[in-house]
Design a protein around this motif. Structure first.
Motif: not given
Length: 90
Positions: A55-68
């Protein structure tokens, strides 16, 4: 360590596309895809399991699509509610 409810996307992809939510942490990490390639919310049921290291190698943090707050959507919801309220009594 990834927490339940955190959001990740594949590394190198646009910020809103293919966002996954962490839904499990037993024997690695379980991810549920919550947006499509265009960033729209989906209920695909697509689950991906991987190790924390992967997960740490292949992914990066993303914004919550439900936020805002989306004012356009809120106005549309109010207008829909008003329409059905009036229609109910006519």
């Amino acid at each position: 360590m990834q927490e339940l409810g955190e959001h990740y996307r594949p590394a190198g992809e646009p910020p809103e596309s293919n966002v996954h939510r962490v839904v499990g942490r037993t024997d690695g990490v379980t991810l549920l895809r919550v947006t499509d390639a265009d960033g729209r919310r989906v209920n695909s049921g697509e689950i991906r399991r991987c190790s924390s290291a992967t997960l740490d190698e292949e992914f990066e943090p993303a914004r919550n699509p439900d936020a805002g707050f989306n004012p356009v959507s809120a106005v549309g919801d109010v207008l829909t509610w008003l329409y059905w309220s009036v229609r109910k009594f006519l």
